[in-house]
Write an enzyme that holds these catalytic residues in place. Structure first.
Site, mmCIF file in Angstrom:
data_model
loop_
_atom_site.group_PDB
_atom_site.id
_atom_site.type_symbol
_atom_site.label_atom_id
_atom_site.label_comp_id
_atom_site.label_asym_id
_atom_site.label_seq_id
_atom_site.Cartn_x
_atom_site.Cartn_y
_atom_site.Cartn_z
ATOM 1 N N GLY A 13 0.773 -1.238 0.000
ATOM 2 C CA GLY A 13 0.000 0.000 0.000
ATOM 3 C C GLY A 13 0.798 1.278 0.000
ATOM 4 C CB ILE A 97 -11.894 -5.524 -12.473
ATOM 5 C CG1 ILE A 97 -11.390 -4.322 -13.270
ATOM 6 C CG2 ILE A 97 -11.295 -5.503 -11.068
ATOM 7 C CD1 ILE A 97 -11.746 -2.978 -12.667
ATOM 8 C CG ASN A 111 -4.466 0.558 -13.063
ATOM 9 O OD1 ASN A 111 -4.337 0.113 -11.927
ATOM 10 N ND2 ASN A 111 -3.672 0.186 -14.056
ATOM 11 C CG HIS A 113 0.871 0.379 -16.096
ATOM 12 N ND1 HIS A 113 0.689 -0.956 -15.799
ATOM 13 C CD2 HIS A 113 1.860 0.420 -17.030
ATOM 14 C CE1 HIS A 113 1.517 -1.689 -16.528
ATOM 15 N NE2 HIS A 113 2.233 -0.869 -17.288
#
Length: 198
Positions: A13, A97, A111, A113
């Site tokens: 995280g 997903i 997202n 990346h």
């Protein structure tokens, strides 16, 4: 007016921490984190949520499968829809997903990346850029669509690969860039500086 975000992650995280620290120091615009979700029961990202006083949820998923199955998808969606966020942030979420997930949330998913997309999509992006070798890599925040790492790019941050870089030192530099880029994109989305244009 609060701009609610939900973070999905699978690991330690570090990007979620960057978001939470930005929020705690007033640098996340109108955004506030309402929950952190993980596909792993023991993921350190869930402990991080608790440290910052955020709701934490784990939906244990099959570790041998890269993609969420329909039951796992439904479990994630149930929690997210109850929270009713303005934005879902994939920050080190290592599951693929499906279109139902994306469409159910009206495409309000971003997202992070670790490459300058469209170069080096998929896994091992930093390593692939290092070994190619290119001279510049970096990180990208993009809208999530059913095709992996192919959604419209929101913003990017470049990282120069120096001649003396190792894979480890380059990874540190890319992650540092991620920790700056992702909270800044969320801040700009929350204030309307970046439009919701999937």
């Amino acid at each position: 007016m609060s701009f609610k975000i939900v973070i999905l992650g699978s690991g330690r995280g570090s990007n979620a921490k960057a978001i939470l620290e930005a929020e705690a120091t007033g640098q996340l615009g109108e955004a506030s984190t309402v929950a952190i979700l993980s596909d792993k029961k023991e993921a350190p990202i869930l402990d991080l949520a608790k440290q910052f006083g955020k709701s934490a949820h784990s939906i244990p998923c099959n570790p041998k499968k890269a993609r969420l199955n329909p039951e796992e998808t439904e479990a994630f969606l149930k929690i997210i829809q109850e929270l009713n966020p303005d934005l879902v942030v994939l920050a080190g979420f290592m599951k693929i997903i499906d279109p139902q997930f994306i469409e159910s949330l009206d495409g309000k998913i971003i997202n992070l990346h670790p490459s300058l997309l469209p170069c080096f999509p998929g896994i091992n992006s930093i390593e692939n850029a290092f070994n190619f070798p290119v001279k510049i890599t970096g990180c990208t925040v993009h809208w999530v669509i059913p095709k992996i790492d192919a959604g419209k790019i929101i913003d990017q941050k470049a990282v120069i690969i120096e001649p003396n870089d190792t894979l480890e030192s380059l990874s540190v530099k890319v992650h540092a860039a991620e920790h700056l880029l992702l909270p800044d994109v969320i801040r700009r989305l929350s204030t309307g500086a970046i439009p919701f244009s999937k």
